[in-house]
Design an enzyme around this catalytic site. Sequence first.
Site, mmCIF file in Angstrom:
data_model
loop_
_atom_site.group_PDB
_atom_site.id
_atom_site.type_symbol
_atom_site.label_atom_id
_atom_site.label_comp_id
_atom_site.label_asym_id
_atom_site.label_seq_id
_atom_site.Cartn_x
_atom_site.Cartn_y
_atom_site.Cartn_z
ATOM 1 N N CYS A 2 24.949 50.470 41.461
ATOM 2 C CA CYS A 2 23.864 50.401 42.449
ATOM 3 C C CYS A 2 22.987 49.174 42.209
ATOM 4 O O CYS A 2 22.922 48.647 41.109
ATOM 5 C CB CYS A 2 22.988 51.637 42.344
ATOM 6 S SG CYS A 2 23.903 53.162 42.439
ATOM 7 N N ARG A 27 27.735 43.468 43.187
ATOM 8 C CA ARG A 27 27.826 44.587 42.247
ATOM 9 C C ARG A 27 28.741 45.689 42.771
ATOM 10 O O ARG A 27 29.078 46.616 42.035
ATOM 11 C CB ARG A 27 26.425 45.186 42.017
ATOM 12 C CG ARG A 27 25.470 44.243 41.334
ATOM 13 C CD ARG A 27 24.044 44.738 41.442
ATOM 14 N NE ARG A 27 23.747 45.850 40.583
ATOM 15 C CZ ARG A 27 23.089 45.774 39.428
ATOM 16 N NH1 ARG A 27 22.672 44.608 38.997
ATOM 17 N NH2 ARG A 27 22.840 46.836 38.712
ATOM 18 N N TRP A 74 26.312 52.861 44.831
ATOM 19 C CA TRP A 74 27.704 53.027 44.398
ATOM 20 C C TRP A 74 27.751 54.480 43.951
ATOM 21 O O TRP A 74 27.150 54.856 42.947
ATOM 22 C CB TRP A 74 27.960 52.042 43.261
ATOM 23 C CG TRP A 74 29.168 52.264 42.406
ATOM 24 C CD1 TRP A 74 29.279 53.097 41.326
ATOM 25 C CD2 TRP A 74 30.429 51.616 42.517
ATOM 26 N NE1 TRP A 74 30.529 52.998 40.774
ATOM 27 C CE2 TRP A 74 31.250 52.108 41.470
ATOM 28 C CE3 TRP A 74 30.964 50.668 43.404
ATOM 29 C CZ2 TRP A 74 32.570 51.685 41.285
ATOM 30 C CZ3 TRP A 74 32.271 50.257 43.205
ATOM 31 C CH2 TRP A 74 33.059 50.755 42.165
ATOM 32 N N ASN A 100 18.609 53.682 40.205
ATOM 33 C CA ASN A 100 19.915 53.423 39.592
ATOM 34 C C ASN A 100 20.021 54.297 38.349
ATOM 35 O O ASN A 100 19.033 54.442 37.637
ATOM 36 C CB ASN A 100 20.017 51.969 39.126
ATOM 37 C CG ASN A 100 20.170 51.012 40.274
ATOM 38 O OD1 ASN A 100 20.241 51.413 41.419
ATOM 39 N ND2 ASN A 100 20.199 49.723 39.959
ATOM 40 N N GLY A 101 21.193 54.793 38.059
ATOM 41 C CA GLY A 101 21.371 55.584 36.836
ATOM 42 C C GLY A 101 21.772 57.008 37.160
ATOM 43 O O GLY A 101 22.115 57.330 38.305
ATOM 44 N N GLU A 479 47.988 46.228 25.542
ATOM 45 C CA GLU A 479 46.854 45.768 26.338
ATOM 46 C C GLU A 479 46.457 44.332 25.953
ATOM 47 O O GLU A 479 46.186 43.501 26.819
ATOM 48 C CB GLU A 479 45.687 46.758 26.158
ATOM 49 C CG GLU A 479 44.414 46.410 26.880
ATOM 50 C CD GLU A 479 44.537 46.243 28.383
ATOM 51 O OE1 GLU A 479 45.637 46.432 28.934
ATOM 52 O OE2 GLU A 479 43.538 45.864 29.010
ATOM 53 N N LYS A 483 46.510 41.215 28.542
ATOM 54 C CA LYS A 483 45.308 40.396 28.801
ATOM 55 C C LYS A 483 45.639 38.928 28.599
ATOM 56 O O LYS A 483 45.282 38.087 29.402
ATOM 57 C CB LYS A 483 44.148 40.783 27.868
ATOM 58 C CG LYS A 483 43.444 42.076 28.130
ATOM 59 C CD LYS A 483 42.661 42.141 29.415
ATOM 60 C CE LYS A 483 43.505 42.640 30.543
ATOM 61 N NZ LYS A 483 43.504 44.017 30.867
ATOM 62 N N GLU A 486 48.021 37.542 31.356
ATOM 63 C CA GLU A 486 47.549 37.480 32.740
ATOM 64 C C GLU A 486 46.438 36.460 32.961
ATOM 65 O O GLU A 486 46.305 35.939 34.060
ATOM 66 C CB GLU A 486 47.169 38.856 33.292
ATOM 67 C CG GLU A 486 45.918 39.467 32.747
ATOM 68 C CD GLU A 486 45.621 40.841 33.346
ATOM 69 O OE1 GLU A 486 45.844 41.047 34.538
ATOM 70 O OE2 GLU A 486 45.143 41.710 32.600
ATOM 71 N N HIS A 502 64.924 45.911 15.214
ATOM 72 C CA HIS A 502 65.933 46.279 16.210
ATOM 73 C C HIS A 502 66.103 45.202 17.275
ATOM 74 O O HIS A 502 66.643 45.473 18.343
ATOM 75 C CB HIS A 502 65.570 47.638 16.824
ATOM 76 C CG HIS A 502 65.436 48.698 15.784
ATOM 77 N ND1 HIS A 502 66.524 49.265 15.177
ATOM 78 C CD2 HIS A 502 64.342 49.240 15.201
ATOM 79 C CE1 HIS A 502 66.108 50.135 14.267
ATOM 80 N NE2 HIS A 502 64.784 50.136 14.264
ATOM 81 N N LYS A 601 42.901 42.215 42.519
ATOM 82 C CA LYS A 601 42.188 43.257 41.782
ATOM 83 C C LYS A 601 42.693 44.649 42.154
ATOM 84 O O LYS A 601 42.838 45.506 41.310
ATOM 85 C CB LYS A 601 40.683 43.145 42.052
ATOM 86 C CG LYS A 601 39.826 44.154 41.301
ATOM 87 C CD LYS A 601 39.855 43.893 39.799
ATOM 88 C CE LYS A 601 39.185 44.970 38.980
ATOM 89 N NZ LYS A 601 39.599 44.931 37.568
#
Length: 606
Positions: A2, A27, A74, A100-101, A479, A483, A486, A502, A601
């Site tokens: 938010c 945001r 949001w 917000n929150g 991961e 990262k 990409e 192996h 995205k």
Amino acid sequence: MCGIIAYIGKEPALPILLRGLRRLEYRGYDSAGVAILNNGGLNRVKTMGKIDILSEKLKDQELLGTMGIAHTRWATHGGVTEANAHPHSALNGKLMIVHNGIIENYRELKNQLLDVSFVSQTDTEVLVHLIGKYYSGDLRQAVETALAQVRGTYGLVVTHADHPDKLIAARMGSPLVIGVGENEHYIASDATPILAYTNQVVFLDDGEIAEVSRETIKTFNVRHEHIQKRVEKIDWDEAQAEKQGFAHFMLKEIYDQPTVFQDAIRGRYNIIDGTARLGGINLTDNQIRDINRVIFIGCGTTSYAAMAGKYAFERLAGIPAEVDVASEFRYRDPVIDNHTLVFAISQSGETADTLAAVREAKRRGAVVRGIVNAVGSTIARETDGGTYIHAGPELAVASTKAYTNMIAVLILYALQFGRLRRLSLATGLRVVDALREVAQKMKETLELSEEIKKVAQKYSDYHNMMFLGRGINFSVALEGSLKLKEISYIHSEAFPGGEMKHGPLALLCPEFPVFAIMTKNQLYEKMRSNVEEVRARGAKVILLATKGDDRALELADDVIYVPETMELLEPLINTIPLQLFAYHMAVILGKDVDRPRNLAKSVTVE
Ligand code: F6R
């Protein structure tokens, strides 16, 4: 996440607020609203969707008032509806708030307001009525009294039609900044919407309340004592302000992790019973005990978070768990029945393959639940319950904070399921205690950024890299490798340490460095042997090791030391140096960190 913008001054507030809302669009939001004090009353207009729609709705209104509040929402509590959009109001529209929150104890607080008929499903509406309950002429005091009862986070601005000369702002865990003009002030959730007018600002700290008039800002601490705040000059331009001073969204999002991690676990664990409670699962305790298999579906980073979830489910809940890449699951013949729980995991909630897998799993009779970041997204709506991960909007294409928050929620689920089945109170309590220490350890880990940058510099001429991890840290290796490839376009691969013999060992040579995760856990000695094998092939080694492990130095060219945590929680800490390594590498190589080539995205097509 938010956004808030408010204004009190000598100019008509509306154009300033609308411009501010546009500056806050980055945001992410799903609805918006504004309230202007005009001819003695508060005029409020709200809408679902874009600021353009809000602006269109306001087009024919003569709102020339010089004080107002505005918000982009949001969704967290309650769906995306006009009623749930801010500002929320009480006292027959005389009192309004933007917030917000998350108010954690809003259900309890609601019980004190039995005579109120609520028009939204939000925690914020409860708060504004609570302030209304305590209002008897002194607006600041009413806000202070109400906030003294609140558990949770807030950045908020309150206005009352009978107080045309002041706005009240308060902060706890959700930023607020006050812009200082000449006989005018701006209040916002970050500096972005303010910078067009002034670079003189006052940052509120947690627990502080400000009474803001056209001429003055009076600030008070938690004990309601008057305090003097410094006016600071910020040198950011608007683009820097969006990123809160960070060079890229990705870096900002990496640094968001300690805060959003707390948002993910807040109010969801129990320190007495050593368990967690994620109500959104919509299953009774007996139905949970009846689940005999769990399948996690997701794509990319999300599937790697799921892998950590698999370990947690097996270890804590004793339930067989598998990870399925959504694009495979949807075209396989998965064996599923109504004792199988399928968790669809997604940051965007719109990934086409994951959505198709959800539909397929439902068709086959599975119990399907979502673990999603974007509230109100298609996957959140099409699953019959689940949990939001509360990571806030992720704007960089490469996912960072969503990964850690997904793991946080998966661990909470594993704990909840475990405690309903076989997990002892003592172990449950150990997990809860360890979870509560994670945010602080994340902060310590982020302090390694400069050191990691130097390591990235050293390896920036290499064209290949291998990541190794074992157990739950295999998720971290995957991961870290994703990262790196990409955003820096360096070819990289990830393997479980035990797989090297192996086949992959053949790749290794002095030109193929290895990044190994060798933190102190039950597989430490095994991983050590794997690293020795790697070294024997002449490959350079970067080690992620636990603070105090001096033996790591014997094996490595570079060692990055991280704080120790419970093995199951290691991905929450260990991933951060790998995110930073990829980030610094991409910057050193001059790549477009936030928008890597060929990637989007949200992958809404197959
Ligand atoms: C990598 C990345 C992707 C996403 C994947 C799933 O950094 O962001 O691998 O994790 O596309 O996206 P969601 O979680 O939105 O379903």
